[in-house]
Scaffold this motif. Structure first.
Motif, PDB file in Angstrom:
ATOM      1  N   LEU A 214       0.821  -1.203   0.000  1.00 21.85           N
ATOM      2  CA  LEU A 214       0.000   0.000   0.000  1.00 21.85           C
ATOM      3  C   LEU A 214       0.860   1.259   0.000  1.00 21.85           C
ATOM      4  O   LEU A 214       1.809   1.385   0.781  1.00 21.85           O
ATOM      5  CB  LEU A 214      -0.931   0.006   1.215  1.00 21.85           C
ATOM      6  CG  LEU A 214      -2.195  -0.850   1.102  1.00 21.85           C
ATOM      7  CD1 LEU A 214      -2.928  -0.882   2.435  1.00 21.85           C
ATOM      8  CD2 LEU A 214      -3.110  -0.336  -0.001  1.00 21.85           C
TER       9      LEU A 214
ATOM     10  N   GLU B 149      -4.806  -4.086   2.436  1.00 18.90           N
ATOM     11  CA  GLU B 149      -4.014  -4.680   1.359  1.00 18.90           C
ATOM     12  C   GLU B 149      -4.321  -3.980   0.041  1.00 18.90           C
ATOM     13  O   GLU B 149      -5.430  -3.482  -0.168  1.00 18.90           O
ATOM     14  CB  GLU B 149      -4.299  -6.185   1.246  1.00 18.90           C
ATOM     15  CG  GLU B 149      -3.846  -6.982   2.455  1.00 18.90           C
ATOM     16  CD  GLU B 149      -3.884  -8.489   2.208  1.00 18.90           C
ATOM     17  OE1 GLU B 149      -3.595  -8.901   1.066  1.00 18.90           O
ATOM     18  OE2 GLU B 149      -4.206  -9.228   3.152  1.00 18.90           O
ATOM     19  N   PRO B 150      -3.345  -3.964  -0.884  1.00 21.86           N
ATOM     20  CA  PRO B 150      -3.570  -3.312  -2.176  1.00 21.86           C
ATOM     21  C   PRO B 150      -4.630  -4.048  -2.998  1.00 21.86           C
ATOM     22  O   PRO B 150      -4.870  -5.240  -2.821  1.00 21.86           O
ATOM     23  CB  PRO B 150      -2.204  -3.396  -2.870  1.00 21.86           C
ATOM     24  CG  PRO B 150      -1.222  -3.730  -1.797  1.00 21.86           C
ATOM     25  CD  PRO B 150      -1.972  -4.507  -0.763  1.00 21.86           C
TER      26      PRO B 150
ATOM     27  N   PHE C 191      -1.834   7.496   3.874  1.00 21.45           N
ATOM     28  CA  PHE C 191      -1.061   6.418   4.480  1.00 21.45           C
ATOM     29  C   PHE C 191      -0.235   6.828   5.693  1.00 21.45           C
ATOM     30  O   PHE C 191       0.444   6.004   6.284  1.00 21.45           O
ATOM     31  CB  PHE C 191      -0.129   5.792   3.423  1.00 21.45           C
ATOM     32  CG  PHE C 191      -0.857   5.317   2.207  1.00 21.45           C
ATOM     33  CD1 PHE C 191      -1.587   4.136   2.235  1.00 21.45           C
ATOM     34  CD2 PHE C 191      -0.855   6.076   1.049  1.00 21.45           C
ATOM     35  CE1 PHE C 191      -2.285   3.706   1.117  1.00 21.45           C
ATOM     36  CE2 PHE C 191      -1.553   5.654  -0.074  1.00 21.45           C
ATOM     37  CZ  PHE C 191      -2.271   4.466  -0.040  1.00 21.45           C
TER      38      PHE C 191
ATOM     39  N   TYR D   2      -4.562   2.007   4.286  1.00 19.54           N
ATOM     40  CA  TYR D   2      -5.195   3.117   3.596  1.00 19.54           C
ATOM     41  C   TYR D   2      -6.258   3.672   4.523  1.00 19.54           C
ATOM     42  O   TYR D   2      -7.147   2.941   4.985  1.00 19.54           O
ATOM     43  CB  TYR D   2      -5.825   2.647   2.280  1.00 19.54           C
ATOM     44  CG  TYR D   2      -6.829   3.627   1.711  1.00 19.54           C
ATOM     45  CD1 TYR D   2      -6.415   4.726   0.959  1.00 19.54           C
ATOM     46  CD2 TYR D   2      -8.196   3.474   1.953  1.00 19.54           C
ATOM     47  CE1 TYR D   2      -7.339   5.635   0.456  1.00 19.54           C
ATOM     48  CE2 TYR D   2      -9.122   4.381   1.456  1.00 19.54           C
ATOM     49  CZ  TYR D   2      -8.682   5.452   0.706  1.00 19.54           C
ATOM     50  OH  TYR D   2      -9.602   6.350   0.224  1.00 19.54           O
TER      51      TYR D   2
END
Length: 638
Positions: free
Chosen positions: A63, A460-461, A481, A488
Motif C-alpha cells: 500500500l 491490502e492493495p 497512508f 489506507y
C-alpha cells in the motif's frame, strides 16, 4: 468510539427468488472467493478479460507504492467495446435521451467505430500515450466516445464536471496541463441552457499547454472561435482512418479525477487504466449482476466517478444496454424518472440516496400511471442511506435495494451485497466484497470489536486503488497512508455489525463527542427522516465548551409543512427517541434548501463553516447552488 444501537436494529433482508435465479455463483462460492488471498482472487477476475500479454507477477509492492498484474498488456476500450461489437454489433449500447426529449440510439458496433475514428482524430492532432486530454462535458454519447478514444491510444483523460465555475475549471487545467480540451457548446439543466464553451474560454487563458480545443455543437449555440479550435463533426467527417488500440501495461495511468479540497486545491487522483478496468468489471458483476437482456440506468453525472465505474467502464465491460440521460432527472416534471424507466423497460438502476429522497419528496402523485413492474434492483452509492428511505424505495419499486460504499480513491464500491446471493440491511452498505481487506480501528490503529464505531481502513492493495496524486506523490502518501502506517485511511467513520454488515456513519470530521458519547451523524439524520414532516436532514457537530460538541440539525421540510417553533421541538424529540437524550440537538434549523453538489450530496462541511465562522472558508468548486449558502446563513442569523 462507541455507537448507538437503534441504527443496528434492522433485520437482514434476503434477495427475492427472481434475483436468486439470476445469481452466477452460490453463497458457498461467494464465501470461498471472499476467503481467497486477494492476489489469487484478482488474478481470477482478470483472466475473464482480454489481454495481449500475460502478467509476470500478480502484485509487486505494498500500500502506497504497488503494481498489479506486472508486465501484462491490454486495452480498456477493447474490453469495453471491441469484444462486444465483434459478437453483437447491433446490440444497443446506449439509449440516449436529453431533458428536452431528444433521443439517440447507439449500438456497440457504431460506438466502437466512432471511438476508433475519434482516436485517429486525436492521433492526427499529435496526441499520444501519456498526453493529457481534458473534457468539459455533460452526459452525452460523445463523452463515452472521447473517453474510450483516450483509452484506445493511451492518452490520460480528465473529466471536468460541467457545473464548475471558470475558476474551478482553470485549477484543473493548470494542474493536468492538457494538450487537448474537448468541450460541448452547452447543456440543459432544469429547462435552462447552460453554456459551457464561454466557461472554458475564460478558464483556459494563458495555459500554454493547450494546443487544440474540440467543440461539440450539441445545442448549436453561438460561440466564439479561436484559431486552435476545431468542430467535432468536421474533424470526424474528414477522418476515415480507425485508430488501432495501443496495448498498454496494466499499471500505466488511465485518467486523473479531481476531488474537492476543504482548504487546499483539489487533488488529482491518478487511476491506472487496466487496474481500474479489472476492479470495475468485478464491481458491476457483483453489485448489479448485469445480464445481456437487462436494461440498465446509471443516473449519475459523467463528472462523478460513479459513471466510469458503473457505466462507462464497468457497465460496458459487462456488455449491457444502458440509458444515458442528459439533464435533471426531475425535469420537466417529478414523474420524468418513472417515464424513462417505463419507456426503456429499465430493470436495474444505479443511483444515489439523494435522488431517492428527491423522488420521495415529490410524492406518490408522480407515480400515477407508470408501470414500474420490471424494476428488480436499485443499487446506491454516494452518502449514508437512512433506513426510512431504504424502506420507501423497496416498497415503491418492489425491488431489492442494495446500498454500497466506495470512494473516488478506491475506484469501486467495494462494500456491497453480491446481488442474488448475499443479504443486506436497511441502511447498511452490505459486506466487504471479495478481493478487499477492511478493518475498523481506533485512534491508535488497533482493530476494534464488532459494533464499535471507529476509523475505516483497508489493509491490502487492490488493482483499482488510486496510485498517486498527479504531480504530488508526497501529498498522496501524507493524505492516505501517514495516519495509520501500513493502511489506507478512508477518513470515514464506520463499524461492522455482528453479521458483518458495514455501516458508514459519515466522515471522521462528522463524528462528534457529545458528553463523552461518540456518535456519527448518520444515526441522528436517520432519526429525523422518520418524522413525517422531514424530506431531508443534515446534522453537523458544533464545538461546545461544556459538552465538547453538540449536534446542530438542518432540515428541509416536505411540501406544505411550516417551520414553526413547535416543529423544531418535535424534531429534537425525534432524535431523543431514536438515539437518546444525550444526542438532543442544540438547535434545529428548518430551511427550504441546503448546499449540495451536482450529484445531490449535501455539503455538510459548508454547513459547519457557516455555523462556526459565519462564512464559508473551504473549496466551493463542487457546489451547485451557491444561493443556498445565503439562505442558510439568513436562518442562522435570525
Amino acid at each position: 468510539m462507541t455507537t448507538t444501537p437503534p441504527l443496528l436494529d434492522q433485520a437482514l433482508v434476503s434477495p427475492d427468488a427472481a434475483l436468486k435465479g439470476q445469481a452466477v455463483i452460490s453463497a458457498q462460492e461467494a464465501q470461498r472467493l471472499r476467503a481467497l488471498p486477494p492476489t489469487e482472487y484478482w488474478a481470477g477476475v482478470a483472466a475473464e478479460l482480454e489481454w495481449a500479454e500475460p502478467w509476470t507477477q500478480i502484485l509487486d509492492g505494498e500500500l502506497g507504492d504497488f503494481r498489479y498484474f506486472v508486465g501484462a498488456r491490454g486495452n480498456v476500450s477493447v474490453n469495453c467495446l471491441d469484444r462486444h461489437a465483434a459478437k453483437t454489433p447491433e446490440k444497443v449500447a446506449l439509449h440516449y435521451e436529453r431533458e428536452d426529449g431528444l433521443t439517440e440510439t447507439w449500438t456497440y458496433g457504431r460506438l466502437t467505430t466512432e471511438t476508433a475514428r475519434f482516436a485517429a482524430v486525436l492521433e492526427d492532432l499529435g496526441v499520444g500515450q501519456g498526453d493529457r486530454v481534458s473534457l468539459l462535458l455533460s452526459n452525452i454519447p460523445e463523452a463515452f466516445i472521447a473517453i474510450h478514444a483516450c483509452y484506445r491510444i493511451g492518452a490520460i483523460y480528465s473529466v471536468i464536471f460541467a457545473g464548475f465555475s471558470a475558476a474551478a475549471v482553470r485549477d484543473r487545467l493548470e494542474d493536468a496541463r492538457p494538450r487537448v480540451v474537448i468541450v460541448a457548446d452547452g447543456t440543459l439543466r432544469r429547462g435552462k441552457v447552460v453554456a459551457l464553451k464561454p466557461v472554458l474560454d475564460e478558464a483556459r487563458r494563458g495555459i500554454e499547454s493547450i494546443e487544440h480545443v474540440i467543440v461539440i455543437n450539441r445545442l448549436n449555440l453561438d460561440v466564439t472561435s479561436q484559431p486552435d479550435e476545431h468542430d467535432w463533426a468536421a474533424l470526424m467527417a474528414r477522418t476515415e482512418r480507425l485508430a488501432a488500440p495501443v496495448m498498454l501495461e496494466a499499471n500505466d495511468p488511465g485518467f486523473i479525477i479531481y476531488t474537492s479540497g476543504t482548504t487546499s486545491k483539489p487533488k488529482g487522483l491518478v487511476h491506472s487504466g487496466l487496474g481500474f478496468l479489472v476492479g470495475t468489471y468485478a464491481n458491476v458483476k457483483w453489485s448489479l449482476n448485469l445480464r445481456p437482456q437487462d436494461s440498465y440506468w446509471c443516473t449519475a453525472d459523467v463528472g462523478w466517478l460513479v459513471v466510469p465505474i458503473f457505466a462507462l467502464v464497468g457497465g460496458m465491460a459487462n456488455g449491457v444496454t444502458q440509458v444515458l440521460y442528459e439533464g435533471s432527472i426531475d425535469t420537466p416534471t417529478p414523474g420524468r424518472p418513472y417515464e424513462l424507466i417505463e419507456k426503456y423497460g429499465v430493470n436495474k438502476i444505479f443511483t444515489a440516496p439523494t435522488a431517492l429522497r428527491m423522488l420521495r419528496r415529490a410524492g406518490q402523485d408522480a407515480l400515477e400511471g407508470h408501470d414500474l413492474s420490471k424494476v428488480e434492483l436499485i443499487s446506491l452509492v454516494g452518502e449514508p442511506l437512512d433506513p426510512e428511505t431504504w424502506h420507501w424505495t423497496a416498497d415503491t419499486f418492489g425491488a431489492f435495494v442494495n446500498n454500497t460504499y466506495g470512494q473516488t480513491e478506491t475506484g469501486t464500491a467495494w462494500a456491497s451485497a453480491i446481488v442474488g446471493v448475499t443479504d443486506t440491511k436497511a441502511g447498511s452498505c452490505g459486506q466487504t466484497l471479495p478481493g478487499y481487506r477492511a478493518e475498523i480501528v481506533d485512534e491508535g490503529g488497533q482493530p476494534v470489536e464488532a459494533g464499535q464505531l471507529g476509523f475505516l481502513t483497508l489493509t491490502e492493495p487492490f488493482p483499482c486503488l488510486a496510485r498517486t496524486v498527479w504531480g504530488s506523490p508526497q501529498r498522496y502518501h501524507d493524505t492516505y497512508f501517514s495516519e495509520f502506517p501500513g493502511r489506507y485511511a478512508s477518513a470515514d467513520a464506520a463499524l461492522f455489525d455482528a453479521d458483518g454488515q458495514l455501516w458508514v456513519t459519515g466522515r471522521v470530521d462528522d463524528v462528534m463527542n457529545v458528553s463523552g458519547h461518540r456518535i456519527g451523524t448518520m444515526e441522528l439524520e436517520a432519526a429525523l427522516i422518520t418524522h413525517p414532516a422531514v424530506s431531508e436532514a443534515a446534522v453537523v457537530a458544533c464545538p461546545d465548551e461544556l459538552r465538547g460538541a453538540v449536534p446542530v440539525a438542518f432540515v428541509v421540510p416536505r411540501a406544505g409543512v411550516g417551520d414553526g417553533a413547535g416543529l423544531n421541538e418535535e424534531l429534537a424529540e425525534a432524535i431523543v427517541r431514536g438515539v437518546g437524550k444525550y444526542a438532543r440537538p442544540a438547535a434545529v434549523h428548518v430551511v427550504p434548501t441546503l448546499p449540495r453538489t451536482r450529484s445531490g450530496k449535501i455539503m455538510r462541511r459548508l454547513l459547519r463553516d457557516l455555523l462556526e465562522h459565519g462564512e464559508v472558508r473551504g473549496d466551493l468548486s463542487s457546489l451547485e447552488n451557491p444561493d443556498a449558502l445565503d439562505v442558510v446563513l439568513s436562518h442562522l442569523q435570525r
